[in-house]
Write a protein that holds these residues in place. Structure first.
Motif, PDB file in Angstrom:
ATOM      1  N   ALA A 100      37.064  -9.707  11.376  1.00  0.00           N
ATOM      2  CA  ALA A 100      36.178 -10.789  11.805  1.00  0.00           C
ATOM      3  C   ALA A 100      34.771 -10.505  11.297  1.00  0.00           C
ATOM      4  CB  ALA A 100      36.178 -10.887  13.334  1.00  0.00           C
ATOM      5  N   GLY A 101      34.046 -11.560  10.937  1.00  0.00           N
ATOM      6  CA  GLY A 101      32.667 -11.422  10.496  1.00  0.00           C
ATOM      7  C   GLY A 101      32.484 -11.298   8.993  1.00  0.00           C
ATOM      8  N   LEU A 102      33.572 -11.076   8.252  1.00  0.00           N
ATOM      9  CA  LEU A 102      33.469 -10.941   6.800  1.00  0.00           C
ATOM     10  C   LEU A 102      33.679 -12.297   6.134  1.00  0.00           C
ATOM     11  CD1 LEU A 102      33.168  -9.093   4.306  1.00  0.00           C
ATOM     12  CD2 LEU A 102      35.658  -8.792   4.346  1.00  0.00           C
ATOM     13  N   VAL A 103      32.651 -12.790   5.443  1.00  0.00           N
ATOM     14  CA  VAL A 103      32.744 -14.039   4.698  1.00  0.00           C
ATOM     15  C   VAL A 103      33.533 -13.781   3.414  1.00  0.00           C
ATOM     16  CG1 VAL A 103      31.400 -15.789   3.443  1.00  0.00           C
ATOM     17  CG2 VAL A 103      30.599 -14.939   5.658  1.00  0.00           C
ATOM     18  N   ARG A 137      41.564 -18.748   1.440  1.00  0.00           N
ATOM     19  CA  ARG A 137      40.480 -18.199   2.244  1.00  0.00           C
ATOM     20  C   ARG A 137      40.856 -18.144   3.723  1.00  0.00           C
ATOM     21  NH1 ARG A 137      34.776 -20.577  -0.212  1.00  0.00           N
ATOM     22  NH2 ARG A 137      35.385 -20.573  -2.407  1.00  0.00           N
ATOM     23  N   LEU A 138      40.140 -17.299   4.429  1.00  0.00           N
ATOM     24  CA  LEU A 138      40.142 -17.302   5.885  1.00  0.00           C
ATOM     25  C   LEU A 138      38.699 -17.533   6.327  1.00  0.00           C
ATOM     26  CD1 LEU A 138      42.404 -14.220   6.773  1.00  0.00           C
ATOM     27  CD2 LEU A 138      43.043 -16.633   6.837  1.00  0.00           C
ATOM     28  N   ASP A 139      38.522 -18.244   7.427  1.00  0.00           N
ATOM     29  CA  ASP A 139      37.178 -18.461   7.943  1.00  0.00           C
ATOM     30  C   ASP A 139      36.521 -17.117   8.278  1.00  0.00           C
ATOM     31  OD1 ASP A 139      37.673 -21.166   7.768  1.00  0.00           O
ATOM     32  OD2 ASP A 139      38.274 -21.349   9.870  1.00  0.00           O
ATOM     33  N   LYS A 140      35.210 -17.108   8.314  1.00  0.00           N
ATOM     34  CA  LYS A 140      34.445 -15.885   8.567  1.00  0.00           C
ATOM     35  C   LYS A 140      34.973 -15.109   9.766  1.00  0.00           C
ATOM     36  CE  LYS A 140      29.808 -14.329   9.889  1.00  0.00           C
ATOM     37  NZ  LYS A 140      28.407 -14.737  10.169  1.00  0.00           N
ATOM     38  N   ASP A 141      35.238 -15.801  10.876  1.00  0.00           N
ATOM     39  CA  ASP A 141      35.627 -15.118  12.106  1.00  0.00           C
ATOM     40  C   ASP A 141      37.118 -15.126  12.373  1.00  0.00           C
ATOM     41  OD1 ASP A 141      33.079 -14.209  12.824  1.00  0.00           O
ATOM     42  OD2 ASP A 141      32.543 -16.162  13.653  1.00  0.00           O
ATOM     43  N   PHE A 274      34.201 -13.827  24.538  1.00  0.00           N
ATOM     44  CA  PHE A 274      34.974 -13.948  23.295  1.00  0.00           C
ATOM     45  C   PHE A 274      34.269 -14.951  22.399  1.00  0.00           C
ATOM     46  CE2 PHE A 274      38.496 -14.513  20.427  1.00  0.00           C
ATOM     47  CZ  PHE A 274      39.128 -13.277  20.455  1.00  0.00           C
ATOM     48  N   LYS A 275      33.531 -14.455  21.419  1.00  0.00           N
ATOM     49  CA  LYS A 275      32.581 -15.291  20.668  1.00  0.00           C
ATOM     50  C   LYS A 275      33.096 -15.784  19.324  1.00  0.00           C
ATOM     51  CE  LYS A 275      29.282 -15.032  23.733  1.00  0.00           C
ATOM     52  NZ  LYS A 275      28.879 -16.218  24.510  1.00  0.00           N
ATOM     53  N   ARG A 276      34.372 -15.630  19.054  1.00  0.00           N
ATOM     54  CA  ARG A 276      34.929 -16.162  17.801  1.00  0.00           C
ATOM     55  C   ARG A 276      36.196 -16.928  18.122  1.00  0.00           C
ATOM     56  NH1 ARG A 276      39.411 -13.738  15.353  1.00  0.00           N
ATOM     57  NH2 ARG A 276      40.199 -11.849  16.329  1.00  0.00           N
ATOM     58  N   GLN A 277      36.675 -17.757  17.182  1.00  0.00           N
ATOM     59  CA  GLN A 277      37.940 -18.436  17.426  1.00  0.00           C
ATOM     60  C   GLN A 277      39.059 -17.398  17.505  1.00  0.00           C
ATOM     61  OE1 GLN A 277      36.044 -19.192  14.710  1.00  0.00           O
ATOM     62  NE2 GLN A 277      37.194 -18.702  12.850  1.00  0.00           N
ATOM     63  N   PRO A 300      48.775  -6.154  12.578  1.00  0.00           N
ATOM     64  CA  PRO A 300      48.805  -6.124  14.042  1.00  0.00           C
ATOM     65  C   PRO A 300      47.699  -6.981  14.649  1.00  0.00           C
ATOM     66  CG  PRO A 300      47.924  -4.069  13.158  1.00  0.00           C
ATOM     67  CD  PRO A 300      48.452  -4.841  11.993  1.00  0.00           C
ATOM     68  N   THR A 301      47.937  -7.454  15.854  1.00  0.00           N
ATOM     69  CA  THR A 301      46.939  -8.248  16.567  1.00  0.00           C
ATOM     70  C   THR A 301      45.657  -7.436  16.712  1.00  0.00           C
ATOM     71  OG1 THR A 301      48.758  -9.213  17.838  1.00  0.00           O
ATOM     72  CG2 THR A 301      46.525  -9.584  18.670  1.00  0.00           C
ATOM     73  N   PRO A 302      44.501  -8.007  16.343  1.00  0.00           N
ATOM     74  CA  PRO A 302      43.247  -7.254  16.433  1.00  0.00           C
ATOM     75  C   PRO A 302      42.890  -6.898  17.874  1.00  0.00           C
ATOM     76  CG  PRO A 302      42.821  -9.557  15.916  1.00  0.00           C
ATOM     77  CD  PRO A 302      44.299  -9.362  15.819  1.00  0.00           C
ATOM     78  N   ASP A 303      42.100  -5.836  18.022  1.00  0.00           N
ATOM     79  CA  ASP A 303      41.807  -5.284  19.349  1.00  0.00           C
ATOM     80  C   ASP A 303      41.199  -6.308  20.299  1.00  0.00           C
ATOM     81  OD1 ASP A 303      42.781  -2.873  18.482  1.00  0.00           O
ATOM     82  OD2 ASP A 303      40.818  -1.961  18.135  1.00  0.00           O
ATOM     83  N   ASP A 304      40.299  -7.171  19.782  1.00  0.00           N
ATOM     84  CA  ASP A 304      39.648  -8.110  20.700  1.00  0.00           C
ATOM     85  C   ASP A 304      40.639  -9.134  21.255  1.00  0.00           C
ATOM     86  OD1 ASP A 304      39.922  -9.476  18.279  1.00  0.00           O
ATOM     87  OD2 ASP A 304      37.918 -10.374  18.333  1.00  0.00           O
TER      88      ASP A 304
END
Length: 321
Positions: A100-103, A137-141, A274-277, A300-304
């Motif tokens: 998450a967070g990587l454009v 692509r994947l969205d930034k978040d 939870f600040k991202r989709q 794997p499912t990310p930690d958040d």
């Protein structure tokens, strides 16, 4: 910098009489039709050692077709040593688990610090491939799996496979509302009529199909598995909002916190925090662009999202009848 390309083939009887641009597409399938046409127009294609710059020129059996062209590198982008979580790599492709967070690609609001800049540092020769080999692509978040082409032939084949819906992409998400069953959303998506940063279901948009099934239900939310048939911008986010089940954390499409009654303070804090989709590209499957071997990867499912799901389960346990 640029890479010299030299190709040569004799026209077989099966394509005799076809236009030059059509013939090149069959003779040299590693390269896209638009690129081959551009090479014709800029004088890089010869028939029997004579330059032909007309795509509609007809070819005949026995003619010698040759291409001498150059592929320009992506010099306008800088290489940056950004860590990558590499799931798979060979001479032709690279599969990464994007955080998450990587454009993915530089743009007006993000000139560098992107996946593209990281790819240029990891594999400098990828500067010979348009968009540094990025084919989707994947969205930034949004987290999860992406495939990248390391060579031009690999990119051409992957783009073709993507357009032919031969690449399988499965996601997991957490949405607002309790869904009773799975289904599909088959609604075209286009640019929003007034909000230019958003997409929307639009009858004038491009076809878009999202399949979904319920993996787990909670008191006021659902954990989903989804599969894309198409790859429109923000597709899952738009489709889920359209059926009134926007993703948790998706401020752009209405995923504001919607806690159930009598929720604990810990639950409310987790939901608001939870600040991202809540969206993760969990599985990617495709035919290798050169060998044809069927390959599949899982992330794997990310930690958040793991933490979010556990909070939802705990709330369900606390309020079980």
């Amino acid at each position: 910098m640029s890479e010299a390309i030299s190709l040569e083939a004799v026209v077989p009887d099966s394509i005799s009489g076809k236009r030059l641009d059509q013939a090149l597409a069959e003779l040299f399938p590693d390269y896209s039709r638009s690129r081959l046409k551009a090479w014709i127009l800029d004088g890089s294609v010869c028939i029997d050692n004579q330059v032909i710059d007309k795509p509609r020129e007809k070819v005949s059996v026995g003619m010698l077709v040759s291409v001498d062209a150059e592929i320009e590198s992506e010099e306008r982008f800088v290489a940056q040593a950004i860590p990558l979580n590499i799931v798979y790599e060979d001479d032709d492709i690279l599969v990464i688990n994007k955080p998450a967070g990587l454009v993915v690609h530089p743009g007006a609001g993000q000139p560098d610090g992107t996946l593209l800049n990281a790819l240029l540092a990891h594999h400098p020769a990828i500067d010979q491939v348009p968009r540094a080999g990025i084919v989707h692509r994947l969205d930034k978040d949004t987290t999860g799996l992406m495939v990248v082409a390391k060579t031009l032939p690999a990119q051409t084949h992957l783009v073709s496979a993507m357009q032919a819906r031969e690449i399988t992409r499965e996601y997991e998400a957490v949405c607002n509302g309790v869904m009773t069953a799975g289904g599909l959303v088959d609604e075209p998506i286009g640019r929003h009529s007034t909000k230019r940063t958003q997409m929307a279901v639009n009858p004038m948009g491009k076809p878009a199909v999202t399949h979904y099934r319920v993996a787990e239900r909670f008191r006021a939310h659902s954990h989903l598995r989804l599969r894309l048939e198409t790859g429109r911008t923000h597709q899952i986010r738009v489709h889920m909002a359209h059926i009134r089940h926007p993703l948790i954390g998706d401020a752009l499409y209405g995923g504001r916190p919607r806690p159930p009654k009598q929720a604990s303070e810990a639950f409310l804090t987790a939901l608001r925090g939870f600040k991202r989709q809540a969206l993760h590209a969990a599985q990617l499957s495709l035919h290798h662009p050169l060998s044809g071997e069927w390959l599949s990867w899982q992330a794997p499912t990310p930690d958040d999202m793991v933490a979010l799901l556990e909070v939802l389960r705990e709330d369900r346990r606390q309020h079980a009848d």
